[in-house]
Scaffold this active site. Structure first.
Site, PDB file in Angstrom:
ATOM      1  N   ASP A   1       0.909  -1.333  -0.007  1.00 39.09           N
ATOM      2  CA  ASP A   1      -0.082   0.154  -0.042  1.00 39.09           C
ATOM      3  C   ASP A   1       0.814   0.988  -0.054  1.00 39.09           C
ATOM      4  OD1 ASP A   1      -2.933   1.012   0.767  1.00 39.09           O
ATOM      5  OD2 ASP A   1      -1.598   2.095   2.048  1.00 39.09           O
TER       6      ASP A   1
ATOM      7  N   ASN B   1      -2.839  13.170  -3.561  1.00 38.86           N
ATOM      8  CA  ASN B   1      -3.945  13.521  -4.269  1.00 38.86           C
ATOM      9  C   ASN B   1      -4.347  14.823  -3.798  1.00 38.86           C
ATOM     10  OD1 ASN B   1      -4.492  11.578  -6.245  1.00 38.86           O
ATOM     11  ND2 ASN B   1      -5.369  10.290  -4.897  1.00 38.86           N
TER      12      ASN B   1
ATOM     13  N   ASP C   1      -2.278   9.602  -9.781  1.00 41.62           N
ATOM     14  CA  ASP C   1      -1.957   8.531 -11.038  1.00 41.62           C
ATOM     15  C   ASP C   1      -0.513   8.232 -11.318  1.00 41.62           C
ATOM     16  OD1 ASP C   1      -4.625   8.397 -11.363  1.00 41.62           O
ATOM     17  OD2 ASP C   1      -4.973   9.735 -13.047  1.00 41.62           O
TER      18      ASP C   1
ATOM     19  N   GLU D   1      -4.746   2.341  -4.102  1.00 43.78           N
ATOM     20  CA  GLU D   1      -3.398   2.355  -4.223  1.00 43.78           C
ATOM     21  C   GLU D   1      -2.620   1.052  -3.539  1.00 43.78           C
ATOM     22  OE1 GLU D   1      -4.700   4.326  -0.220  1.00 43.78           O
ATOM     23  OE2 GLU D   1      -5.420   4.012  -2.336  1.00 43.78           O
TER      24      GLU D   1
END
Length: 307
Positions: free
Chosen positions: A181, A189, A198, A224
């Site tokens: 993770d 973000n 991304d 993620e």
């Protein structure tokens, strides 16, 4: 090749045999007629083109010349079974279950075949499925691929992992499941936008492909999170692989926008198995617990969780 037609009332309007021959020699499907000894009596031009044989050179040869050598015993058995059975027609191969033929140059071709029986003769109507098979495989690949990372998606990974587990890890090896993770992904973000998020996902995918072996199953599990199924000699080697992956991610930077270079870390959970009677879902849940522990202990670390 004799061709005939019966009508209910009369034969006055029956098409002439020459018309049938014109149709047979003009259609795009291959037609091959064999006798009770599996010798080719007739083949139309489409069959010669399909199998790449020179004009007129197939007649008189055994049907085996159109079958890859390793499949010939099985093919002979099926032909004999059909010849002595009650069915007058049979479908061999389809879009779901094709069979293989062999061209003149030795290359293989995917086929769908319908065979029909008339007395001691059998006729095969043959269709080339190669293009359909290629298109179907490409559609399947796309359905099993995550478009952002280019890795397998959850569906593709689950199917491939279950097949691998049924097959076994290999001699002197064990399976290990790694779940990864990206740490503080939401902050990437929120601060730099979804394009940066991304980019982080794509960057991790690249590092995982480079750090792990081509035979390892690697996928984006969702969001993620990433997952990998590894076949390794033991716990020590698995921890070394996971730690090497963690350090490579921590040392990599990626673009967070014009003139912005970002770094990131990842938490990794690692388990071995699956245990006796344990399915893939339970195996993944154990890896998720190990990942949760890695994050609870401060992130940017590997945690191995014993069964």
């Amino acid at each position: 090749m004799a061709l005939g037609l019966q009508t209910r009332e009369s034969t006055e309007a029956a098409p002439q045999p020459g018309l049938f021959r014109t149709i047979v020699e003009s259609i795009t499907d291959g037609i091959v007629v064999i006798d009770e000894r599996s010798t080719i009596l007739y083949c139309n031009p489409a069959a010669e083109r399909l199998f790449g044989w020179p004009d007129g050179e197939l007649a008189g040869r055994p049907i085996d010349v159109l079958v890859p050598e390793e499949y010939r015993p099985r093919h002979q058995f099926r032909v004999r079974a059909f010849a002595h059975g009650e069915a007058q027609s049979r479908r061999m191969g389809s879009r779901q279950a094709h069979i293989l033929g062999q061209r003149y140059d030795g290359s293989e071709i995917s086929l769908g075949i319908t065979i029909l029986r008339s007395g001691s003769m059998m006729m095969a109507v043959i269709r080339d499925l190669s293009d359909w098979i290629r298109e179907n495989r490409e559609l399947e690949r796309l359905a099993n691929t995550d478009p952002l990372s280019g890795l397998q998606n959850r569906r593709g990974f689950s199917e491939a992992a279950e097949r691998a587990i049924r097959k076994g890890p290999g001699e002197d090896c064990r399976f290990f499941l790694l779940m990864l993770d990206i740490d503080f992904f939401k902050q990437v973000n929120d601060r730099h936008g979804h394009d940066a998020g991304d980019a982080a996902i794509r960057n991790v995918a690249v590092v995982m492909r480079e750090a792990l072996r081509s035979k390892d199953l690697v996928a984006r599990w969702g969001g993620e999170e990433f997952v990998a199924l590894l076949s390794l000699n033991g716990r020590k080697e698995a921890l070394m692989v996971a730690e090497r992956l963690r350090m490579r991610i921590a040392s990599t930077t990626f673009s967070g926008g014009p003139g912005v270079a970002l770094g990131m870390t990842a938490s990794i959970g690692l388990v071995d198995g699956p245990g006796e009677g344990e399915g893939l879902d339970a195996f993944v849940r154990r890896a998720d617990l190990a990942l949760y522990e890695a994050k609870a202990k401060g992130r940017n670390r590997v945690v191995f969780l014993s069964p």
